[in-house]
Design a protein around this motif. Structure first.
Motif, PDB file in Angstrom:
ATOM      1  N   ASP A  23      -3.626 -35.010   9.919  1.00  0.00           N
ATOM      2  CA  ASP A  23      -3.422 -36.646   9.624  1.00  0.00           C
ATOM      3  C   ASP A  23      -2.600 -36.247   8.745  1.00  0.00           C
ATOM      4  O   ASP A  23      -3.234 -36.165   7.005  1.00  0.00           O
ATOM      5  CB  ASP A  23      -5.400 -37.046   9.130  1.00  0.00           C
ATOM      6  N   VAL A  69      -7.725 -40.055  15.013  1.00  0.00           N
ATOM      7  CA  VAL A  69      -7.256 -39.235  14.722  1.00  0.00           C
ATOM      8  C   VAL A  69      -7.182 -38.147  15.353  1.00  0.00           C
ATOM      9  O   VAL A  69      -7.663 -37.239  16.813  1.00  0.00           O
ATOM     10  CB  VAL A  69      -6.296 -38.405  13.507  1.00  0.00           C
ATOM     11  N   ARG A  75      -0.163 -36.034  20.991  1.00  0.00           N
ATOM     12  CA  ARG A  75       0.167 -37.095  20.575  1.00  0.00           C
ATOM     13  C   ARG A  75       1.135 -37.941  22.043  1.00  0.00           C
ATOM     14  O   ARG A  75       1.945 -37.559  22.343  1.00  0.00           O
ATOM     15  CB  ARG A  75       0.848 -37.672  19.118  1.00  0.00           C
ATOM     16  N   GLY A  76       0.433 -39.583  21.894  1.00  0.00           N
ATOM     17  CA  GLY A  76       1.902 -40.182  22.389  1.00  0.00           C
ATOM     18  C   GLY A  76       1.796 -39.804  24.448  1.00  0.00           C
ATOM     19  O   GLY A  76       2.445 -39.844  25.274  1.00  0.00           O
ATOM     20  N   ARG A  77       0.828 -39.315  24.681  1.00  0.00           N
ATOM     21  CA  ARG A  77       0.059 -38.876  25.992  1.00  0.00           C
ATOM     22  C   ARG A  77      -1.567 -39.834  26.021  1.00  0.00           C
ATOM     23  O   ARG A  77      -1.915 -39.412  27.361  1.00  0.00           O
ATOM     24  CB  ARG A  77      -0.281 -37.791  26.624  1.00  0.00           C
ATOM     25  N   ALA A  79      -3.901 -39.723  23.933  1.00  0.00           N
ATOM     26  CA  ALA A  79      -5.493 -39.525  24.222  1.00  0.00           C
ATOM     27  C   ALA A  79      -6.023 -40.259  23.534  1.00  0.00           C
ATOM     28  O   ALA A  79      -7.417 -40.890  22.887  1.00  0.00           O
ATOM     29  CB  ALA A  79      -4.902 -38.030  23.098  1.00  0.00           C
ATOM     30  N   ARG A  81      -6.182 -43.480  22.964  1.00  0.00           N
ATOM     31  CA  ARG A  81      -5.720 -44.668  23.697  1.00  0.00           C
ATOM     32  C   ARG A  81      -7.935 -43.997  24.629  1.00  0.00           C
ATOM     33  O   ARG A  81      -8.784 -44.934  24.570  1.00  0.00           O
ATOM     34  CB  ARG A  81      -5.313 -45.112  24.847  1.00  0.00           C
ATOM     35  N   ASN A 107       0.798 -49.142   9.081  1.00  0.00           N
ATOM     36  CA  ASN A 107       1.174 -47.849   9.713  1.00  0.00           C
ATOM     37  C   ASN A 107       1.218 -48.722  11.772  1.00  0.00           C
ATOM     38  O   ASN A 107       0.336 -49.277  12.145  1.00  0.00           O
ATOM     39  CB  ASN A 107      -1.165 -47.346  10.535  1.00  0.00           C
ATOM     40  N   VAL A 109       1.849 -47.593  14.142  1.00  0.00           N
ATOM     41  CA  VAL A 109       1.674 -46.878  15.736  1.00  0.00           C
ATOM     42  C   VAL A 109       0.097 -47.351  16.311  1.00  0.00           C
ATOM     43  O   VAL A 109       0.248 -47.499  16.642  1.00  0.00           O
ATOM     44  CB  VAL A 109       1.523 -45.455  14.936  1.00  0.00           C
ATOM     45  N   ALA A 110      -1.100 -46.649  14.880  1.00  0.00           N
ATOM     46  CA  ALA A 110      -1.924 -47.563  14.856  1.00  0.00           C
ATOM     47  C   ALA A 110      -2.403 -48.448  15.559  1.00  0.00           C
ATOM     48  O   ALA A 110      -3.237 -49.625  16.096  1.00  0.00           O
ATOM     49  CB  ALA A 110      -3.073 -46.669  13.708  1.00  0.00           C
TER      50      ALA A 110
HETATM   51  C1  LIG Z   1      -2.898 -43.632  16.446  1.00  0.00           C
HETATM   52  C2  LIG Z   1      -3.072 -42.196  16.923  1.00  0.00           C
HETATM   53  C3  LIG Z   1      -4.853 -42.443  16.740  1.00  0.00           C
HETATM   54  C4  LIG Z   1      -2.223 -42.429  18.566  1.00  0.00           C
HETATM   55  O1  LIG Z   1      -3.001 -41.273  19.448  1.00  0.00           O
HETATM   56  P1  LIG Z   1      -1.736 -41.010  20.777  1.00  0.00           P
HETATM   57  O2  LIG Z   1      -2.752 -40.439  21.142  1.00  0.00           O
HETATM   58  O3  LIG Z   1      -0.592 -41.303  20.291  1.00  0.00           O
HETATM   59  O4  LIG Z   1      -1.991 -42.803  21.315  1.00  0.00           O
HETATM   60  P2  LIG Z   1      -2.294 -42.942  22.628  1.00  0.00           P
HETATM   61  O5  LIG Z   1      -0.501 -42.168  23.512  1.00  0.00           O
HETATM   62  O6  LIG Z   1      -3.009 -43.140  23.831  1.00  0.00           O
HETATM   63  O7  LIG Z   1      -0.753 -44.469  22.475  1.00  0.00           O
HETATM   64  C5  LIG Z   1      -1.442 -45.661  22.692  1.00  0.00           C
HETATM   65  C6  LIG Z   1      -0.722 -46.735  21.643  1.00  0.00           C
HETATM   66  O8  LIG Z   1      -0.099 -46.490  20.637  1.00  0.00           O
HETATM   67  C7  LIG Z   1       0.879 -47.092  20.476  1.00  0.00           C
HETATM   68  N1  LIG Z   1       1.679 -44.970  20.133  1.00  0.00           N
HETATM   69  C8  LIG Z   1       1.251 -43.895  20.499  1.00  0.00           C
HETATM   70  N2  LIG Z   1       2.506 -43.274  19.747  1.00  0.00           N
HETATM   71  C9  LIG Z   1       3.792 -44.607  19.478  1.00  0.00           C
HETATM   72  C10 LIG Z   1       4.752 -44.469  18.585  1.00  0.00           C
HETATM   73  N3  LIG Z   1       5.021 -43.176  18.554  1.00  0.00           N
HETATM   74  N4  LIG Z   1       5.090 -45.236  18.587  1.00  0.00           N
HETATM   75  C11 LIG Z   1       5.020 -46.084  18.616  1.00  0.00           C
HETATM   76  N5  LIG Z   1       3.634 -46.685  19.000  1.00  0.00           N
HETATM   77  C12 LIG Z   1       2.695 -46.155  19.890  1.00  0.00           C
HETATM   78  C13 LIG Z   1       1.662 -47.466  21.687  1.00  0.00           C
HETATM   79  O9  LIG Z   1       1.219 -48.994  21.601  1.00  0.00           O
HETATM   80  C14 LIG Z   1       0.400 -46.754  22.639  1.00  0.00           C
HETATM   81  O10 LIG Z   1       0.457 -47.628  24.376  1.00  0.00           O
HETATM   82  P3  LIG Z   1       1.252 -47.155  24.868  1.00  0.00           P
HETATM   83  O11 LIG Z   1       1.348 -45.755  25.622  1.00  0.00           O
HETATM   84  O12 LIG Z   1       1.352 -48.430  26.396  1.00  0.00           O
HETATM   85  O13 LIG Z   1       2.548 -47.256  25.014  1.00  0.00           O
HETATM   86  C15 LIG Z   1      -1.984 -40.810  16.091  1.00  0.00           C
HETATM   87  O14 LIG Z   1      -1.121 -41.578  16.029  1.00  0.00           O
HETATM   88  C16 LIG Z   1      -3.022 -40.408  15.053  1.00  0.00           C
HETATM   89  O15 LIG Z   1      -3.738 -39.352  15.036  1.00  0.00           O
HETATM   90  N6  LIG Z   1      -2.268 -40.734  13.835  1.00  0.00           N
HETATM   91  C17 LIG Z   1      -2.503 -40.374  12.337  1.00  0.00           C
HETATM   92  C18 LIG Z   1      -4.351 -40.926  12.643  1.00  0.00           C
HETATM   93  C19 LIG Z   1      -3.522 -42.181  11.653  1.00  0.00           C
HETATM   94  O16 LIG Z   1      -3.271 -42.534  11.170  1.00  0.00           O
HETATM   95  N7  LIG Z   1      -5.237 -42.679  12.636  1.00  0.00           N
HETATM   96  C20 LIG Z   1      -5.406 -44.488  12.425  1.00  0.00           C
HETATM   97  C21 LIG Z   1      -5.976 -44.612  11.301  1.00  0.00           C
HETATM   98  S1  LIG Z   1      -6.279 -46.759  11.097  1.00  0.00           S
END
Ligand SMILES: CC(C)(COP(=O)(O)OP(=O)(O)OC[C@H]1O[C@@H](n2cnc3c(N)ncnc32)[C@H](O)[C@@H]1OP(=O)(O)O)[C@@H](O)C(=O)NCCC(=O)NCCS
Length: 149
Positions: A23, A69, A75-77, A79, A81, A107, A109-110
């Motif tokens: 994080d 987090v 990530r990207g698999r 988790a 979601r 942010n 990605v989130a």
């Molecule tokens: C945000 C976070 C929780 C996503 O977790 P993750 O397990 O990688 O997400 P998922 O694999 O379930 O992906 C879900 C969606 O997130 C988005 N996403 C995930 N990785 C991404 C990337 N590298 N680029 C853009 N979008 C992305 C996409 O919309 C994705 O949907 P899709 O699979 O249909 O494309 C993770 O990146 C994280 O822990 N970030 C650091 C902490 C943080 O920022 N928390 C949010 C605080 S508000």
């Protein structure tokens, strides 16, 4: 096979470890201690491995997402979601009917995760989050429960 389970105080070190390497804006020990004691903190587990954490609080029927987090290695698999969608199903059992959250404007990605799960943007809280050399806006988002994708 992954599973969601409630975290307890004895998971503190695991939470701190995961957060430290995953994080960019860590909560720190005091916040984890308080949240593990007072909030609903859920872990996503694969056997003994903690893949991610999400924490919620409930006021009347409003659920607030406090933290989510996923370990950088997982990530990207799906988790993130799974954590959020199953976490909110969990919170519905306690009466949650709506989820509110705030997220750093930068942010993407989130924000993409939340939008995909059906969250809509409600507004901006200006200069809310500290940055190294200033502040950035918070984007406010909400969704009715159950989530409709
Ligand atoms: C945000 C976070 C929780 C996503 O977790 P993750 O397990 O990688 O997400 P998922 O694999 O379930 O992906 C879900 C969606 O997130 C988005 N996403 C995930 N990785 C991404 C990337 N590298 N680029 C853009 N979008 C992305 C996409 O919309 C994705 O949907 P899709 O699979 O249909 O494309 C993770 O990146 C994280 O822990 N970030 C650091 C902490 C943080 O920022 N928390 C949010 C605080 S508000």
């Amino acid at each position: 096979m992954t599973r969601i389970a409630m975290l307890a105080m004895h998971h503190l070190e695991r939470c701190l470890l995961l957060e430290a390497r995953s994080d960019p804006h860590p909560w720190g020990k005091m916040n984890w201690l308080r949240s593990l004691r007072d909030d609903h903190c859920l872990g996503l587990w694969d056997g003994d491995e903690l893949l991610g954490i999400s924490c919620y609080t409930l006021v009347l029927d409003d659920v607030s997402l406090l933290n989510i987090v996923v370990d950088t290695n997982s990530r990207g698999r799906g988790a993130g979601r799974q954590l959020l969608s199953e976490g909110l199903e969990w919170m519905q059992q306690f009466g949650g009917a709506r989820c509110l959250l705030e997220v750093r404007e930068s942010n993407t990605v989130a924000r993409s995760l939340y939008t995909k799960l059906g969250f809509a943007e409600d507004g901006i809280r200006k200069n809310y989050y500290p940055l190294g050399d200033g502040y950035e806006h918070a984007v406010l988002m909400s969704a009715d429960l159950p989530l409709g994708e």
